[in-house]
Design a protein around this motif. Structure first.
Motif, PDB file in Angstrom:
ATOM      1  N   UNK A  63       0.834  -1.209   0.000  1.00 22.97           N
ATOM      2  CA  UNK A  63       0.000   0.000   0.000  1.00 22.97           C
ATOM      3  C   UNK A  63       0.867   1.257   0.000  1.00 22.97           C
ATOM      4  N   UNK A  64       1.976   1.229   0.742  1.00 17.41           N
ATOM      5  CA  UNK A  64       2.901   2.367   0.732  1.00 17.41           C
ATOM      6  C   UNK A  64       3.474   2.552  -0.673  1.00 17.41           C
ATOM      7  N   UNK A  65       3.864   1.454  -1.304  1.00 24.36           N
ATOM      8  CA  UNK A  65       4.432   1.520  -2.657  1.00 24.36           C
ATOM      9  C   UNK A  65       3.417   2.034  -3.673  1.00 24.36           C
ATOM     10  N   UNK A  66       2.154   1.732  -3.446  1.00 18.37           N
ATOM     11  CA  UNK A  66       1.094   2.155  -4.374  1.00 18.37           C
ATOM     12  C   UNK A  66       0.603   3.579  -4.096  1.00 18.37           C
ATOM     13  N   UNK A  67       1.225   4.239  -3.117  1.00 18.17           N
ATOM     14  CA  UNK A  67       0.863   5.627  -2.840  1.00 18.17           C
ATOM     15  C   UNK A  67      -0.398   5.807  -2.018  1.00 18.17           C
ATOM     16  N   UNK A  68      -0.788   4.767  -1.269  1.00 15.87           N
ATOM     17  CA  UNK A  68      -2.002   4.877  -0.451  1.00 15.87           C
ATOM     18  C   UNK A  68      -1.948   6.133   0.426  1.00 15.87           C
ATOM     19  N   UNK A  69      -3.056   6.864   0.469  1.00 13.53           N
ATOM     20  CA  UNK A  69      -3.141   8.094   1.256  1.00 13.53           C
ATOM     21  C   UNK A  69      -3.660   7.739   2.646  1.00 13.53           C
ATOM     22  N   UNK A  70      -2.802   7.877   3.657  1.00 13.38           N
ATOM     23  CA  UNK A  70      -3.193   7.512   5.022  1.00 13.38           C
ATOM     24  C   UNK A  70      -3.882   8.660   5.768  1.00 13.38           C
ATOM     25  N   UNK A  71      -3.813   9.855   5.212  1.00 17.89           N
ATOM     26  CA  UNK A  71      -4.518  10.993   5.800  1.00 17.89           C
ATOM     27  C   UNK A  71      -4.857  11.947   4.660  1.00 17.89           C
ATOM     28  N   UNK A  72      -6.125  12.115   4.382  1.00 19.13           N
ATOM     29  CA  UNK A  72      -6.541  12.845   3.172  1.00 19.13           C
ATOM     30  C   UNK A  72      -6.588  14.356   3.336  1.00 19.13           C
ATOM     31  N   UNK A  73      -6.718  14.857   4.563  1.00 18.88           N
ATOM     32  CA  UNK A  73      -6.957  16.298   4.731  1.00 18.88           C
ATOM     33  C   UNK A  73      -5.696  17.151   4.738  1.00 18.88           C
ATOM     34  N   UNK A  74      -4.525  16.525   4.871  1.00 13.73           N
ATOM     35  CA  UNK A  74      -3.277  17.286   4.889  1.00 13.73           C
ATOM     36  C   UNK A  74      -2.160  16.429   4.333  1.00 13.73           C
ATOM     37  N   UNK A  75      -1.485  16.925   3.299  1.00 16.59           N
ATOM     38  CA  UNK A  75      -0.399  16.148   2.696  1.00 16.59           C
ATOM     39  C   UNK A  75       0.776  16.004   3.666  1.00 16.59           C
TER      40      UNK A  75
END
Length: 124
Positions: A63-75
């Motif tokens: 998931x990390x390799x695929x760019x999964x977003x673990x928090x959507x409200x702040x990059x």
């Protein structure tokens, strides 16, 4: 059962991959359905509860390799969380709730490269 868990993981992975490949990003909207599959809801569960990723370092790495977003409200916060989880993967651990900003990374974590911090593995 374990087989059921594997089947659910593959169903998630298929829907997530289809979304990412089509949209060109991994920011799944909360209510999004992918071919009838409740992808948005499962993405939320993965972010907040570690669905599919607890005790699964290889899945977490994927998931990390695929760019999964673990928090959507702040990059910035997404990157902080990804960094924490990346260090868990490197230590052979699966998902864990990311500690609050005030406790991670601390000065000692930064100095140790966030890897050999005494409290680090205690988050499992």
């Amino acid at each position: 059962s374990n087989d059921e868990g594997k089947a659910k993981w593959h169903e998630f992975l298929e829907a997530f991959t289809a979304f990412r490949d089509r949209e060109g990003h991994a920011r799944v909207p909360q209510n999004h359905r992918e071919a009838g599959y409740a992808l948005g809801r499962n993405v939320n569960n993965m972010r907040s509860l570690g669905y599919f990723l607890s005790d699964e370092p290889e899945r977490l790495r994927m998931m990390l390799d695929m760019g999964f977003v673990f928090y959507a409200r702040s990059e910035a916060e997404n990157q902080r969380r990804r960094s924490f989880l990346h260090h868990r993967v490197e230590a052979g651990l699966g998902w864990a709730k990311v500690p609050g900003k005030e406790s991670w990374p601390g000065p000692a974590d930064a100095e140790a490269g966030w890897k050999s911090t005494p409290g680090f593995v205690a988050w499992s």
